[in-house]
Enzyme design. Structure first.
Site, PDB file in Angstrom:
ATOM      1  CB  SER A 192     -30.566 -49.481  -4.230  1.00 41.60           C
ATOM      2  OG  SER A 192     -31.589 -50.068  -5.203  1.00 41.60           O
TER       3      SER A 192
ATOM      4  CE1 TYR B  61     -27.102 -50.709  -8.467  1.00 43.26           C
ATOM      5  CE2 TYR B  61     -29.271 -51.328  -7.902  1.00 43.26           C
ATOM      6  CZ  TYR B  61     -28.026 -50.281  -7.713  1.00 43.26           C
ATOM      7  OH  TYR B  61     -28.590 -49.032  -7.577  1.00 43.26           O
TER       8      TYR B  61
ATOM      9  CE  LYS C 147     -25.824 -49.133  -5.239  1.00 42.50           C
ATOM     10  NZ  LYS C 147     -25.027 -48.148  -5.028  1.00 42.50           N
TER      11      LYS C 147
HETATM   12  N1  LIG Z   1     -30.859 -43.738 -10.133  1.00 37.81           N
HETATM   13  C1  LIG Z   1     -31.289 -44.453  -9.799  1.00 37.81           C
HETATM   14  O1  LIG Z   1     -32.543 -45.153  -9.850  1.00 37.81           O
HETATM   15  C2  LIG Z   1     -30.828 -45.211  -8.261  1.00 37.81           C
HETATM   16  C3  LIG Z   1     -31.811 -45.657  -7.379  1.00 37.81           C
HETATM   17  C4  LIG Z   1     -31.044 -45.985  -6.051  1.00 37.81           C
HETATM   18  C5  LIG Z   1     -29.639 -46.040  -5.567  1.00 37.81           C
HETATM   19  N2  LIG Z   1     -29.038 -45.429  -6.673  1.00 37.81           N
HETATM   20  C6  LIG Z   1     -27.304 -45.176  -6.471  1.00 37.81           C
HETATM   21  O2  LIG Z   1     -27.174 -43.762  -6.497  1.00 37.81           O
HETATM   22  C7  LIG Z   1     -25.725 -43.855  -7.048  1.00 37.81           C
HETATM   23  C8  LIG Z   1     -25.878 -42.812  -7.946  1.00 37.81           C
HETATM   24  O3  LIG Z   1     -26.823 -43.098  -9.125  1.00 37.81           O
HETATM   25  P1  LIG Z   1     -26.890 -42.246 -10.331  1.00 37.81           P
HETATM   26  O4  LIG Z   1     -28.501 -42.598 -10.759  1.00 37.81           O
HETATM   27  O5  LIG Z   1     -26.572 -40.957 -10.307  1.00 37.81           O
HETATM   28  O6  LIG Z   1     -26.128 -42.917 -11.547  1.00 37.81           O
HETATM   29  P2  LIG Z   1     -24.993 -42.183 -12.494  1.00 37.81           P
HETATM   30  O7  LIG Z   1     -24.623 -43.344 -13.184  1.00 37.81           O
HETATM   31  O8  LIG Z   1     -25.842 -41.104 -13.324  1.00 37.81           O
HETATM   32  O9  LIG Z   1     -23.977 -41.531 -11.448  1.00 37.81           O
HETATM   33  C9  LIG Z   1     -23.047 -42.344 -11.069  1.00 37.81           C
HETATM   34  C10 LIG Z   1     -21.703 -41.813 -11.316  1.00 37.81           C
HETATM   35  O10 LIG Z   1     -20.644 -42.546 -10.765  1.00 37.81           O
HETATM   36  C11 LIG Z   1     -19.392 -42.341 -12.093  1.00 37.81           C
HETATM   37  N3  LIG Z   1     -18.717 -43.600 -11.779  1.00 37.81           N
HETATM   38  C12 LIG Z   1     -19.020 -44.774 -11.934  1.00 37.81           C
HETATM   39  N4  LIG Z   1     -18.033 -45.783 -11.455  1.00 37.81           N
HETATM   40  C13 LIG Z   1     -16.992 -44.987 -11.165  1.00 37.81           C
HETATM   41  C14 LIG Z   1     -15.843 -45.340 -10.323  1.00 37.81           C
HETATM   42  N5  LIG Z   1     -15.397 -46.426 -10.258  1.00 37.81           N
HETATM   43  N6  LIG Z   1     -14.791 -44.017 -10.103  1.00 37.81           N
HETATM   44  C15 LIG Z   1     -15.563 -42.850 -10.299  1.00 37.81           C
HETATM   45  N7  LIG Z   1     -16.703 -42.565 -10.800  1.00 37.81           N
HETATM   46  C16 LIG Z   1     -17.566 -43.561 -11.101  1.00 37.81           C
HETATM   47  C17 LIG Z   1     -20.103 -42.349 -13.447  1.00 37.81           C
HETATM   48  O11 LIG Z   1     -19.360 -41.695 -14.142  1.00 37.81           O
HETATM   49  C18 LIG Z   1     -21.237 -41.282 -12.999  1.00 37.81           C
HETATM   50  O12 LIG Z   1     -21.134 -40.032 -13.195  1.00 37.81           O
HETATM   51  C19 LIG Z   1     -25.400 -45.025  -7.305  1.00 37.81           C
HETATM   52  O13 LIG Z   1     -24.555 -45.661  -6.512  1.00 37.81           O
HETATM   53  C20 LIG Z   1     -26.733 -45.887  -7.685  1.00 37.81           C
HETATM   54  O14 LIG Z   1     -26.616 -47.261  -7.558  1.00 37.81           O
HETATM   55  C21 LIG Z   1     -29.391 -45.009  -7.893  1.00 37.81           C
END
Ligand SMILES: NC(=O)c1ccc[n+]([C@@H]2O[C@H](COP(=O)([O-])OP(=O)(O)OC[C@H]3O[C@@H](n4cnc5c(N)ncnc54)[C@H](O)[C@@H]3O)[C@@H](O)[C@H]2O)c1
Length: 354
Positions: free
Chosen positions: A137, A161, A165
């Site tokens: 991130s 958070y 990361k």
């Molecule tokens: N959305 C953002 O703004 C953003 C920005 C930068 C990075 N990210 C990173 O990208 C990744 C995905 O983000 P997103 O927005 O799709 O989030 P999200 O919460 O929609 O998706 C994450 C998924 O992981 C699943 N999950 C969580 N913990 C778990 C575990 N221990 N075992 C199995 N499944 C698990 C959740 O059920 C969910 O479906 C994350 O790692 C997040 O930190 C997101």
């Protein structure tokens, strides 16, 4: 000894395990993987998503993805996934992602994000799968970086958070350095918004909005009286924070491009995924008003600690090395997000940007 399975045939690109594949970025990435010719298996514990997402994906790609409902930290189940399939590479998206929540529940964030990664790396190593792409991130960068922020900018996250990361990035760098079979890509994603243009997949309908766009859409849909703006006295042209919003389908294609690159290298490499363009909170609200045809009332409250005035990605490295570029503008991001929101969003309880 781990069982051996046949590798991909000549007309296949391989089988990809995508953790968190039922989530916001994950579901769009499953679509992009399919379009690029990959097969995939989704592993998700549905902590922040629903199995109905699989139906949405099926509407777009014409087939329901192979799905395992499990926690990534459940090493036993993970081993079974690797044992029963010949996984060629892993895209690791599973984890907790709310900056604010991580401040109030740091142990949950360190526990879920770190334990799942350690469990995954152990299983991958046991089954001789050493190709991994991790969704890091922009939250890892130190405050006060001049934008556009390059991948070599100082790292100093300001939230649990972001620190989780950073720790995972370090674990991956150390792991890759210990054994030259590892190929590891770190994607520092900026601010994904928008949804697939079909309206069949989007953000988890059950989750409370933590980001700006879902909050904007909630107010546009009449589910909140005003949109709270956290400060309008930043040193930016309209006083509100500027961020690099990127369409989630561009993120998904960037992940696929990263996967292709990482399979052809060794060691570790980091890429930013953004558009290289900044949009202020007020500009995003105006674009959303245009897309929705609804006036979105705002009220200004205090700044939130840790919010940076400007954060825009330098994307030259991703453009050159991944042969990738972001295609969609903010108007398309708002149009697509609004389509999804009208069709699927659950009633919200609060509206709190960004
Ligand atoms: N959305 C953002 O703004 C953003 C920005 C930068 C990075 N990210 C990173 O990208 C990744 C995905 O983000 P997103 O927005 O799709 O989030 P999200 O919460 O929609 O998706 C994450 C998924 O992981 C699943 N999950 C969580 N913990 C778990 C575990 N221990 N075992 C199995 N499944 C698990 C959740 O059920 C969910 O479906 C994350 O790692 C997040 O930190 C997101």
């Amino acid at each position: 000894m781990p069982e051996q399975h046949d590798g991909p045939t000549a007309d296949e690109k391989g089988l990809i395990l995508i953790t968190g594949g039922a989530g916001y970025i994950g579901s769009h990435t499953v679509v992009a993987l399919h379009e690029a010719g990959y097969r995939c298996v989704v592993l998700d514990n549905l902590a922040n998503s629903s199995s109905s997402v699989l139906g949405g994906i099926a509407k777009i790609i014409g087939t329901t993805p192979d799905f395992v409902e499990a926690d990534v930290a459940d090493t036993h189940t993970l081993d079974q996934v690797f044992e029963s399939r010949r996984i060629d590479a892993v895209i690791h998206l599973a984890g907790l992602k709310s900056v604010g929540e991580s401040v109030s529940s740091p142990l949950d964030y360190y526990s879920v994000n770190l334990e799942s990664t350690l469990s995954l790396l152990r299983s991958m190593h046991r089954f001789e799968c050493h190709t991994l792409l991790f969704s890091s991130s922009a939250a890892v960068y130190a405050p006060g970086q001049e934008s556009p922020i390059t991948e070599t900018a100082a790292i100093q996250p300001t939230s649990p958070y972001g620190r989780s990361k950073q720790m995972i990035e370090q674990i991956l760098v150390d792991t890759a350095a210990s054994d030259d079979r590892w190929r590891v890509g770190l994607l520092r994603c900026f601010n994904p918004v928008g949804t697939h243009p079909s309206g069949s997949i989007g953000e988890s309908p059950g989750s409370k909005p933590n980001n700006l766009m879902p909050s904007v859409m909630d107010v546009a849909a009449g589910r909140g009286e005003t949109l709270r703006l956290f400060g309008d006295d930043y040193p930016t042209p309209d006083g509100t924070c500027i961020r690099d919003y990127i369409h989630v389908m561009d993120i998904a294609r960037g992940i696929v491009a990263g996967l292709q690159r990482v399979r052809a290298m060794t060691g570790t490499r980091v890429w930013n995924l953004g558009t290289g363009r900044g949009t202020s909170v007020r500009e995003l609200v105006s674009a959303a008003e245009e897309a929705t045809g609804v006036e979105i009332p705002t009220s200004v409250t205090d700044r939130r600690p840790g919010d940076q005035p400007v954060a825009i990605a330098a994307i030259g490295r991703a453009q050159h090395e991944l042969s990738w570029d972001a295609e969609h503008d903010v108007a398309t991001m708002c149009d697509d997000h609004w389509r999804w929101h009208r069709l699927h969003a659950a009633p919200a309880t609060t509206a709190s940007p960004p």
